[in-house]
Each structure stands twice: as structure tokens, then as C-alpha cells.
Design an enzyme around this catalytic site. Structure first.
Site, mmCIF file in Angstrom:
data_model
loop_
_atom_site.group_PDB
_atom_site.id
_atom_site.type_symbol
_atom_site.label_atom_id
_atom_site.label_comp_id
_atom_site.label_asym_id
_atom_site.label_seq_id
_atom_site.Cartn_x
_atom_site.Cartn_y
_atom_site.Cartn_z
ATOM 1 N N GLY A 14 -3.155 2.770 11.351
ATOM 2 C CA GLY A 14 -4.595 2.712 11.597
ATOM 3 C C GLY A 14 -5.337 4.020 11.397
ATOM 4 C CG HIS A 106 -4.527 -1.415 -3.905
ATOM 5 N ND1 HIS A 106 -3.606 -2.244 -3.292
ATOM 6 C CD2 HIS A 106 -3.904 -0.879 -4.989
ATOM 7 C CE1 HIS A 106 -2.472 -2.215 -3.990
ATOM 8 N NE2 HIS A 106 -2.626 -1.407 -5.017
HETATM 9 C C1 GRF Z 1 -3.535 2.878 3.198
HETATM 10 O O1 GRF Z 1 -2.787 3.612 2.279
HETATM 11 C C2 GRF Z 1 -4.347 1.849 2.466
HETATM 12 O O2 GRF Z 1 -4.676 2.204 1.168
HETATM 13 C C3 GRF Z 1 -3.420 0.667 2.430
HETATM 14 O O3 GRF Z 1 -2.703 0.720 3.634
HETATM 15 C C4 GRF Z 1 -2.638 2.065 4.117
HETATM 16 C C5 GRF Z 1 -3.096 2.068 5.547
HETATM 17 O O4 GRF Z 1 -2.848 3.274 6.194
HETATM 18 N N1 GRF Z 1 -4.156 -0.551 2.180
HETATM 19 P P1 GRF Z 1 -3.384 3.532 7.690
HETATM 20 O O5 GRF Z 1 -2.748 2.475 8.578
HETATM 21 O O6 GRF Z 1 -4.862 3.420 7.669
HETATM 22 O O7 GRF Z 1 -2.915 4.906 8.001
#
Ligand code: GRF
Length: 194
Positions: A14, A106
Site C-alpha cells: 500500500g 501498471h
Molecule cells: C505497484 O508497483 C503498482 O504499479 C502495481 O502494484 C504495485 C503496488 O505497490 N500495480 P504498493 O503496494 O503500492 O507499494
């Protein structure tokens, strides 16, 4: 105008969700209504509590039910959904109601390295294996096909010789934190200020 309300859906640690919450704290036009996590032990839960943001924790079978998700979002008067590392399929009936109102991020330059099964480290690994000279992030709207909704913005970074998955991941995460909240903010304010 009434503030536009966001719900942020997460499955991972998160970091993007918290960064978005911090960005919109005290914002005049946009606020975070709640965070939804499908992981009951995500660190995001405690971090949200510390920021006075409510969290709904749902099981995977609950989040597969579009009408349950819709009930919560409509009850909380949510205008936009942000998928921030959310790994479950969004039910079609939900996508239809929140048509063009669901943001996703993404960690590659779509359409490269996107689609079903391409998430997290798998994306970075595929980029490294393909010997790409650059990678980046894509911020897009969600439609019924994985990673195929309208792209709002893309930002790139170099892939350097000898990069590991973790090196590339760190570089990508910096881009995510710098640009995801800003693109959400610009898109919502442009849509609502004419
Ligand atoms: C990020 O790299 C985003 O691009 C992908 O999932 C990851 C989430 O990371 N969709 P976090 O949980 O926000 O640290």
C-alpha cells in the site's frame, strides 16, 4: 463544488495508497473516502488508522461480488476508484457503473509487459529478460480487459546494465510516487471544472 471522493483498493503493502492519501490531505476538491484491502494483515491498515482514514477489509469472495462492492462505494458516495496494487478482478457490473472512473497503475510501458498474470516482480523480470533499454509506468482507466483501458499518462526510466529486479522496482516506485497522485488530481479537476 462538493469534494470528489476516492476509494483506493489495495492488495499489497500500500505504499501508493498512502502516498495518495498524503497528497490529497487538505485538498480543496478531492478527498479519500476509504481504503479497501483484500489482505487482512496488510501494513496499510495500521498506516491508514494513523491517518484517520477508514479501511474496509474484504475477503476474496466478497470482492468478487460486484453488488457488494457497489453497495459500499455508493453508500460512501464514492466518485472515483483508484487501484493501487490491487490484484483481484474488478467485477463487470462494477466497471459498468464506474465507467471511466477507475484508475489503475501498471509498472511498465503498456502495451508492453501487460495483461493477465503480469504483475509485481514478474513485470520487471520480463523487462530485464527482454533486454529493454527503458521501462516505466502507465496510468490508465480500467475497462473489461486487463491493462487495456485508455492510457492517461506514461513516464519512463532507464534500465541500466546489471540492474536487478529490485533496482528496477525502486526506480519504478519513485515514478509511481511522483506521478500517480498528480495524474489522478489533474484528470479529476479537468473533468469537473468546466
Ligand atoms: C505497484 O508497483 C503498482 O504499479 C502495481 O502494484 C504495485 C503496488 O505497490 N500495480 P504498493 O503496494 O503500492 O507499494
Amino acid at each position: 463544488m462538493n469534494k470528489k471522493r476516492l476509494a483506493i483498493f489495495v492488495s499489497g503493502t500500500g505504499s501508493n495508497a498512502l502516498n495518495i492519501i498524503d497528497h490529497f490531505k487538505d485538498h480543496l476538491q478531492i478527498e479519500v473516502g476509504f481504503v479497501l484491502s483484500n489482505k487482512k494483515d496488510s501494513p496499510v491498515i495500521e498506516a491508514c488508522a494513523a491517518r484517520n482514514v477508514s479501511v474496509h477489509v474484504f475477503t476474496n469472495s466478497e470482492v468478487a461480488d460486484g453488488s457488494l462492492l457497489l453497495d459500499v462505494c455508493l453508500r460512501e458516495k464514492i466518485d472515483y476508484i483508484v487501484l493501487a496494487g490491487y490484484l483481484r478482478l474488478i467485477p463487470l457490473d462494477f466497471i459498468h457503473v464506474y465507467n471511466e472512473k477507475i484508475f489503475n497503475i501498471h509498472p511498465s510501458l503498456l502495451p508492453k509487459f501487460g495483461g493477465h498474470g503480469m504483475y509485481g516482480d514478474r513485470v520487471h523480470q520480463a523487462v530485464l529478460e527482454a533486454n529493454e533499454g527503458c521501462s516505466g509506468i502507465s496510468i490508465h482507466l480500467v475497462n473489461e480487459h486487463f491493462d487495456e483501458g485508455r492510457i492517461l499518462a506514461q513516464f519512463s526510466c532507464l534500465v541500466k546494465d546489471g540492474d536487478t529486479i529490485s533496482d528496477l522496482k525502486k526506480r519504478i516506485q519513485k515514478l509511481e510516487h511522483a506521478y500517480f497522485p498528480v495524474v489522478i488530481e489533474k484528470t479529476i479537476t479537468l473533468e469537473n471544472n468546466d
